[in-house]
Scaffold this motif. Sequence first.
Motif, short mmCIF file in Angstrom:
data_model
loop_
_atom_site.label_atom_id
_atom_site.label_comp_id
_atom_site.label_asym_id
_atom_site.label_seq_id
_atom_site.Cartn_x
_atom_site.Cartn_y
_atom_site.Cartn_z
N MET A 1 0.84 -1.18 0.00
CA MET A 1 0.00 0.00 0.00
C MET A 1 0.89 1.24 0.00
O MET A 1 1.87 1.34 0.72
CB MET A 1 -0.92 0.02 1.23
N HIS A 2 0.54 2.25 -0.81
CA HIS A 2 1.24 3.52 -0.84
C HIS A 2 2.73 3.34 -1.13
O HIS A 2 3.57 4.04 -0.56
CB HIS A 2 1.04 4.28 0.47
N VAL A 3 3.07 2.40 -2.00
CA VAL A 3 4.47 2.15 -2.32
C VAL A 3 5.09 3.38 -2.95
O VAL A 3 6.20 3.79 -2.60
CB VAL A 3 4.60 0.94 -3.27
N GLN A 4 4.38 3.99 -3.90
CA GLN A 4 4.93 5.15 -4.58
C GLN A 4 5.15 6.31 -3.62
O GLN A 4 6.17 7.01 -3.70
CB GLN A 4 3.99 5.59 -5.72
N GLU A 5 4.21 6.52 -2.68
CA GLU A 5 4.37 7.59 -1.70
C GLU A 5 5.59 7.34 -0.83
O GLU A 5 6.32 8.27 -0.48
CB GLU A 5 3.11 7.71 -0.82
N TRP A 6 5.81 6.07 -0.45
CA TRP A 6 6.98 5.75 0.38
C TRP A 6 8.27 5.96 -0.39
O TRP A 6 9.23 6.53 0.13
CB TRP A 6 6.90 4.30 0.86
N LEU A 7 8.30 5.52 -1.66
CA LEU A 7 9.50 5.70 -2.46
C LEU A 7 9.82 7.18 -2.66
O LEU A 7 10.99 7.56 -2.79
CB LEU A 7 9.32 5.03 -3.83
N ASP A 8 8.80 8.00 -2.67
CA ASP A 8 8.99 9.44 -2.87
C ASP A 8 9.67 10.09 -1.67
O ASP A 8 10.17 11.21 -1.77
CB ASP A 8 7.64 10.11 -3.14
N PRO A 11 15.86 8.99 -0.84
CA PRO A 11 16.71 9.50 -1.93
C PRO A 11 16.67 8.61 -3.16
O PRO A 11 16.33 7.43 -3.08
CB PRO A 11 18.11 9.51 -1.29
N ALA A 12 17.06 9.19 -4.30
CA ALA A 12 17.04 8.45 -5.56
C ALA A 12 17.91 7.20 -5.49
O ALA A 12 17.52 6.13 -5.98
CB ALA A 12 17.51 9.35 -6.70
N ALA A 13 19.09 7.30 -4.84
CA ALA A 13 19.98 6.14 -4.74
C ALA A 13 19.30 5.00 -3.98
O ALA A 13 19.48 3.82 -4.32
CB ALA A 13 21.27 6.54 -4.04
N ALA A 14 18.52 5.36 -2.97
CA ALA A 14 17.80 4.33 -2.20
C ALA A 14 16.71 3.69 -3.04
O ALA A 14 16.44 2.49 -2.91
CB ALA A 14 17.21 4.95 -0.94
N VAL A 15 16.07 4.47 -3.91
CA VAL A 15 15.04 3.91 -4.80
C VAL A 15 15.66 2.87 -5.73
O VAL A 15 15.12 1.77 -5.90
CB VAL A 15 14.37 5.03 -5.63
N TYR A 16 16.81 3.21 -6.32
CA TYR A 16 17.50 2.26 -7.19
C TYR A 16 17.84 0.97 -6.43
O TYR A 16 17.65 -0.14 -6.94
CB TYR A 16 18.79 2.86 -7.75
N ALA A 17 18.36 1.15 -5.21
CA ALA A 17 18.78 -0.01 -4.41
C ALA A 17 17.59 -0.88 -4.01
O ALA A 17 17.66 -2.11 -4.07
CB ALA A 17 19.52 0.47 -3.16
N VAL A 18 16.49 -0.24 -3.61
CA VAL A 18 15.30 -0.99 -3.19
C VAL A 18 14.74 -1.79 -4.36
O VAL A 18 14.37 -2.97 -4.23
CB VAL A 18 14.23 -0.03 -2.62
N VAL A 19 14.65 -1.15 -5.53
CA VAL A 19 14.13 -1.84 -6.71
C VAL A 19 14.99 -3.04 -7.06
O VAL A 19 14.49 -4.15 -7.29
CB VAL A 19 14.05 -0.87 -7.91
N ILE A 37 6.81 -2.83 -7.12
CA ILE A 37 7.88 -1.90 -6.79
C ILE A 37 8.42 -1.24 -8.06
O ILE A 37 8.64 -0.02 -8.11
CB ILE A 37 9.02 -2.62 -6.04
N LEU A 38 8.64 -2.04 -9.10
CA LEU A 38 9.19 -1.51 -10.35
C LEU A 38 8.23 -0.53 -11.01
O LEU A 38 8.64 0.56 -11.44
CB LEU A 38 9.50 -2.66 -11.30
N VAL A 39 6.97 -0.90 -11.09
CA VAL A 39 5.97 -0.01 -11.70
C VAL A 39 5.85 1.30 -10.92
O VAL A 39 5.79 2.39 -11.50
CB VAL A 39 4.61 -0.72 -11.80
N SER A 40 5.82 1.20 -9.60
CA SER A 40 5.70 2.40 -8.76
C SER A 40 6.91 3.31 -8.94
O SER A 40 6.78 4.54 -9.05
CB SER A 40 5.56 2.00 -7.28
N ALA A 41 8.11 2.72 -8.98
CA ALA A 41 9.33 3.51 -9.14
C ALA A 41 9.39 4.15 -10.53
O ALA A 41 9.80 5.31 -10.68
CB ALA A 41 10.55 2.64 -8.91
N ALA A 42 8.98 3.41 -11.56
CA ALA A 42 8.99 3.95 -12.92
C ALA A 42 8.00 5.09 -13.06
O ALA A 42 8.28 6.11 -13.70
CB ALA A 42 8.67 2.84 -13.92
#
Length: 215
Positions: A1-8, A11-19, A37-42
């Motif tokens: 739930m709210h994956v995109q909000e959490w990724l926001d 930091p960007a480096a953490a987004v890359y690492a989490v994905v 996770i991939l769709v939300s990050a993209a």
Amino acid sequence: MHVQEWLDTVPAAAVYAVVALVIGLESLGIPLPGEIILVSAALLSSQHGGIDPVILGACASAGAVIGDSVGYAIGRKGGRPLLAWLARKFPKHFSEGHVATAERSFQKWGVWAVFFGRFVALLRIFAGPLAGVLRMPYWKFLIANVLGGIVWAGGTTAVIYYVGVVAESWLKRFSWLGLVVAVLIGIASMLIVKRRAGRAQVEAPPEARPATAGE
């Protein structure tokens, strides 16, 4: 739930690492929501200038390829007992029925099951470990793994990114159009109400009409 909000919020480096990590663990055989996770990050990258979709796609592809390769090595070493252990740990995903379905796909399609399995949630989890258990030649597995990982991860990132950019642009235009429509509807409603009120006053009996100042 709210994956995109959490990724926001990271930091960007953490987004890359989490994905990369989540997709890698999913490809290894652990049932995690890698695709979500991939769709939300993209989608976030289409709205967030700090997240590069090319780097994101590369990280997702690397996670997919490395995770599948580790899963292959574990499956080759663990064999059938590994599938039995996974069935006890994750009965919903590694039930006998799911294992049998995945195994039939591998026997029928061979390396194509590894490639196209990347696009199917069930086979995405099974592909690496099951290919190892069935002792598929590693060079064949690696080719299908690399191609499937790049096409799935890179393709998904590109498609969602461009859809997000187009959707955001369209929604901006739609917001102005919606405002104009809302104003026009408001004015039309006011005129209709005023007209009906005037008609009702004319049709009302004289004693029901409000008295004017001269009467």
